[in-house]
Design a protein around this motif. Structure first.
Motif, PDB file in Angstrom:
ATOM      1  N   THR A  33      44.517  29.567  51.667  1.00 39.63           N
ATOM      2  CA  THR A  33      44.773  30.918  51.182  1.00 39.63           C
ATOM      3  C   THR A  33      46.275  31.194  51.231  1.00 39.63           C
ATOM      4  O   THR A  33      47.010  30.582  52.020  1.00 39.63           O
ATOM      5  CB  THR A  33      44.033  31.960  52.035  1.00 39.63           C
ATOM      6  N   ALA A  34      46.722  32.111  50.400  1.00 38.31           N
ATOM      7  CA  ALA A  34      48.148  32.454  50.366  1.00 38.31           C
ATOM      8  C   ALA A  34      48.306  33.851  49.767  1.00 38.31           C
ATOM      9  O   ALA A  34      47.383  34.390  49.138  1.00 38.31           O
ATOM     10  CB  ALA A  34      48.924  31.438  49.537  1.00 38.31           C
ATOM     11  N   ALA A  40      44.280  26.317  40.819  1.00 43.44           N
ATOM     12  CA  ALA A  40      43.726  26.430  42.164  1.00 43.44           C
ATOM     13  C   ALA A  40      42.989  25.184  42.615  1.00 43.44           C
ATOM     14  O   ALA A  40      42.531  25.119  43.757  1.00 43.44           O
ATOM     15  CB  ALA A  40      42.775  27.629  42.246  1.00 43.44           C
ATOM     16  N   ARG A  41      42.865  24.180  41.769  1.00 42.60           N
ATOM     17  CA  ARG A  41      42.186  22.940  42.146  1.00 42.60           C
ATOM     18  C   ARG A  41      43.200  21.805  42.103  1.00 42.60           C
ATOM     19  O   ARG A  41      43.654  21.403  41.034  1.00 42.60           O
ATOM     20  CB  ARG A  41      41.015  22.659  41.213  1.00 42.60           C
ATOM     21  N   PRO A  63      46.965  38.997  47.703  1.00 45.36           N
ATOM     22  CA  PRO A  63      46.349  37.694  47.990  1.00 45.36           C
ATOM     23  C   PRO A  63      46.195  36.868  46.723  1.00 45.36           C
ATOM     24  O   PRO A  63      45.827  37.385  45.658  1.00 45.36           O
ATOM     25  CB  PRO A  63      44.991  38.065  48.588  1.00 45.36           C
ATOM     26  N   MET A  64      46.486  35.569  46.846  1.00 43.45           N
ATOM     27  CA  MET A  64      46.334  34.631  45.737  1.00 43.45           C
ATOM     28  C   MET A  64      44.926  34.051  45.762  1.00 43.45           C
ATOM     29  O   MET A  64      44.237  34.106  46.789  1.00 43.45           O
ATOM     30  CB  MET A  64      47.372  33.509  45.857  1.00 43.45           C
ATOM     31  N   PRO A  65      44.457  33.478  44.655  1.00 45.88           N
ATOM     32  CA  PRO A  65      43.140  32.838  44.647  1.00 45.88           C
ATOM     33  C   PRO A  65      43.072  31.700  45.666  1.00 45.88           C
ATOM     34  O   PRO A  65      44.064  31.002  45.904  1.00 45.88           O
ATOM     35  CB  PRO A  65      43.007  32.308  43.214  1.00 45.88           C
TER      36      PRO A  65
END
Length: 256
Positions: free
Chosen positions: A75-76, A22-23, A84-86
């Motif tokens: 967001t996705a 996520a980064r 919802p994804m992180p």
């Protein structure tokens, strides 16, 4: 040996070498894997195609305009489950300009030159959401290595950025190049592409040397020193009341 030089400029760029999960970070300059991916896409190569010839190219990049680092949150939702994804944290370089150079066999370099002038897949600057500002082709040179080609290449920063340094006849630009053979070791970066296959992306370590180059500034304007024998020019002080129309004198009986 021939060298192909590329101008990499756009509103946003992102060149990740260690982005995970996520980064999604970005390096301060284009990575070799990112530029090789751009060239492979221009040739129309599949992601599973062999990269041996492209990975063997010598690579260097000059930072003509460092730009500004930006952070974005995205967001996705999962394409299958709809969950919802992180929230992902993504970094970009805004208003940056780089000149990258790749060197290798004459035939391969000229075929890459033809590809970037008429690409099969449109080039992007690290991510598909980052298109280039304009044509990226700066031409080819024979008998040069990447560092020599970048030393001879004109400063490619935006005109407004160059004019900010108009009092300097030369500008000192950061240069990132590969450590050749038994040369000095620099920073280690995992951006040597081995495979772009979606199911098995692989990258090797590469030594990167950080140096600088002095490049002429075509917008150079020497400062003009005042002539000591010339008479001083009088300085007029700003008087805003001088622009107002005077009112006629009023009678003492006005207003009664």
């Amino acid at each position: 040996m021939s060298v192909l030089t590329l101008r990499l400029a756009g509103p946003l760029q992102s060149w990740g070498s260690s982005a995970r999960f996520a980064r999604r970070t970005t390096e301060t300059a284009p990575t070799k894997s990112g530029v090789i991916g751009l060239l492979a896409a221009a040739q129309g190569r599949d992601r599973t195609a062999d990269l041996t010839d492209l990975a063997a190219l010598s690579f260097a990049v000059r930072i003509d305009q460092a730009g500004t680092r930006l952070r974005d949150f995205q967001t996705a939702r999962h394409a299958v489950t709809g969950k919802p994804m992180p929230v992902s944290e993504r970094f970009y370089l805004a208003d940056a300009v780089f000149v990258a150079a790749v060197a290798g066999d004459d035939g391969l370099i000229h075929s890459l030159h033809d590809a970037v002038r008429a690409p099969v897949y449109l080039p992007f600057l690290g991510r598909r959401s980052c298109p280039p500002q304009g044509p990226i082709d700066l031409g080819t040179r024979s008998g040069h290595d990447p560092v020599t080609a970048l030393r001879d290449e004109m400063w490619q920063a935006a005109e407004w950025h160059q004019k900010r340094h108009r009092r300097n006849a030369f500008v000192t630009l950061p240069l990132l190049s590969e450590s050749a053979g038994d040369g000095p070791l620099g920073a280690v970066l995992r951006d040597q592409p081995l495979s772009f296959a979606p199911t098995q992306r692989r990258y090797a370590l590469r030594n990167v040397i950080s140096t600088t180059l002095d490049v002429p500034n075509r917008h150079y304007q020497p400062s003009q020193r005042p002539n000591s024998t010339a008479k001083p020019v009088p300085v007029s002080r700003h008087n805003p009341e001088a622009l107002l129309t005077p009112l006629p004198p009023q009678s003492p009986l006005d207003g009664h």
